[in-house]
Write an enzyme that holds these catalytic residues in place. Structure first.
Site, mmCIF file in Angstrom:
data_model
loop_
_atom_site.group_PDB
_atom_site.id
_atom_site.type_symbol
_atom_site.label_atom_id
_atom_site.label_comp_id
_atom_site.label_asym_id
_atom_site.label_seq_id
_atom_site.Cartn_x
_atom_site.Cartn_y
_atom_site.Cartn_z
ATOM 1 N N HIS A 40 2.138 7.668 -6.249
ATOM 2 C CA HIS A 40 1.461 8.961 -6.226
ATOM 3 C C HIS A 40 2.469 10.101 -6.137
ATOM 4 O O HIS A 40 2.344 11.128 -6.822
ATOM 5 C CB HIS A 40 0.494 9.011 -5.038
ATOM 6 C CG HIS A 40 -0.443 10.172 -5.083
ATOM 7 N ND1 HIS A 40 -1.237 10.535 -4.017
ATOM 8 C CD2 HIS A 40 -0.729 11.069 -6.057
ATOM 9 C CE1 HIS A 40 -1.959 11.586 -4.333
ATOM 10 N NE2 HIS A 40 -1.670 11.935 -5.568
ATOM 11 N N GLU B 216 0.829 -1.209 0.000
ATOM 12 C CA GLU B 216 0.000 0.000 0.000
ATOM 13 C C GLU B 216 0.862 1.257 0.000
ATOM 14 O O GLU B 216 0.501 2.260 -0.629
ATOM 15 C CB GLU B 216 -0.958 -0.010 1.192
ATOM 16 C CG GLU B 216 -1.926 -1.190 1.213
ATOM 17 C CD GLU B 216 -2.689 -1.379 -0.095
ATOM 18 O OE1 GLU B 216 -2.918 -0.374 -0.816
ATOM 19 O OE2 GLU B 216 -3.047 -2.531 -0.415
#
Length: 230
Positions: free
Chosen positions: A108, A101
């Protein structure tokens, strides 16, 4: 000779069976690897925070979310959401999930192109997911009078299929970042690193099966549309 519709039903059953097998394998792997500790005694939360810090990311929060295997990264509010089984647990499975994760957070931060593309499709896919089955159902009932309705449903479903396939490189790259960091940081070692790789590979298979299932369904709807006058 097997006709086209029978062939696609066979494909559907095959995909459904493959999905069940992959999910069962995933559950089995995570249950097994949840019993293998990582060196240092770090929990999933601590591992996630460590990975973010070491990659220069300080504006992402690590929070707990309810459920099992509900872990995800939310780019909208920059949060790594870890399930209860991962957040407070010290295990290879928890480490693998937490690092994966965080891999999305790294994507990003560097504006990873497939992630940006997937994020841009979220509003469309969200709309499509809510309405596409109703539009396709109506389109099938009115196919001879208003074939445009079914065509509209097919276009919407095609967007969800595209989303599924764009998700593949995003998930694979996040796992690559995760396993590389786990090894380099010493969280995993020669005795348990392969388990982390195996856990993330099993998770990746679920996305592959989902994408193939979506493609098979899309092709089935296209066949119905093209064969409406037969």
């Amino acid at each position: 000779m097997i006709d086209s519709y029978t062939s696609y039903w066979i494909i559907f059953i095959g995909v459904a069976l493959a999905s069940w097998i992959v999910q069962a394998n995933l559950q089995s792997k995570f249950k097994k690897y949840s019993k293998i500790p990582v060196s240092g005694g770090l929990t999933g939360r601590e591992i996630a925070e460590k990975m973010l810090r070491e990659n220069g990311i300080y504006d992402v929060k690590v929070i707990s979310t309810s459920g099992s295997l509900t872990d995800h990264y939310n780019p909208a509010n920059k949060t790594v959401n870890l399930s209860e089984d991962v957040y407070d647990t010290c295990s290879v499975a928890a480490a693998a999930v937490a690092a994966h994760e965080c891999g999305h957070a790294l994507q990003h931060a560097v504006a990873y192109a497939p992630l940006k593309m997937r994020s841009s499709l979220v509003p469309i896919v969200s709309f499509a997911s809510n309405w596409v089955q109703w539009i396709i159902l109506i389109g099938m009932f009115t196919i001879n009078m208003f074939p445009e309705v079914l065509l509209a449903g097919i276009v919407l479903f095609a967007m969800t299929t595209l989303f599924s396939f764009i998700t593949l490189p995003v998930e694979i790259d996040a796992s690559r970042r995760a396993t590389q960091w786990l090894s380099e940081s010493g969280i995993t070692n020669y005795t348990n690193h392969s388990a982390a790789v195996s856990a993330l590979r099993s998770a990746a298979y679920t996305y592959v099966v989902a994408a193939l299932g979506s493609l098979a369904t899309l092709m089935y709807y296209v066949m119905i549309y093209l064969g409406r006058r037969d």
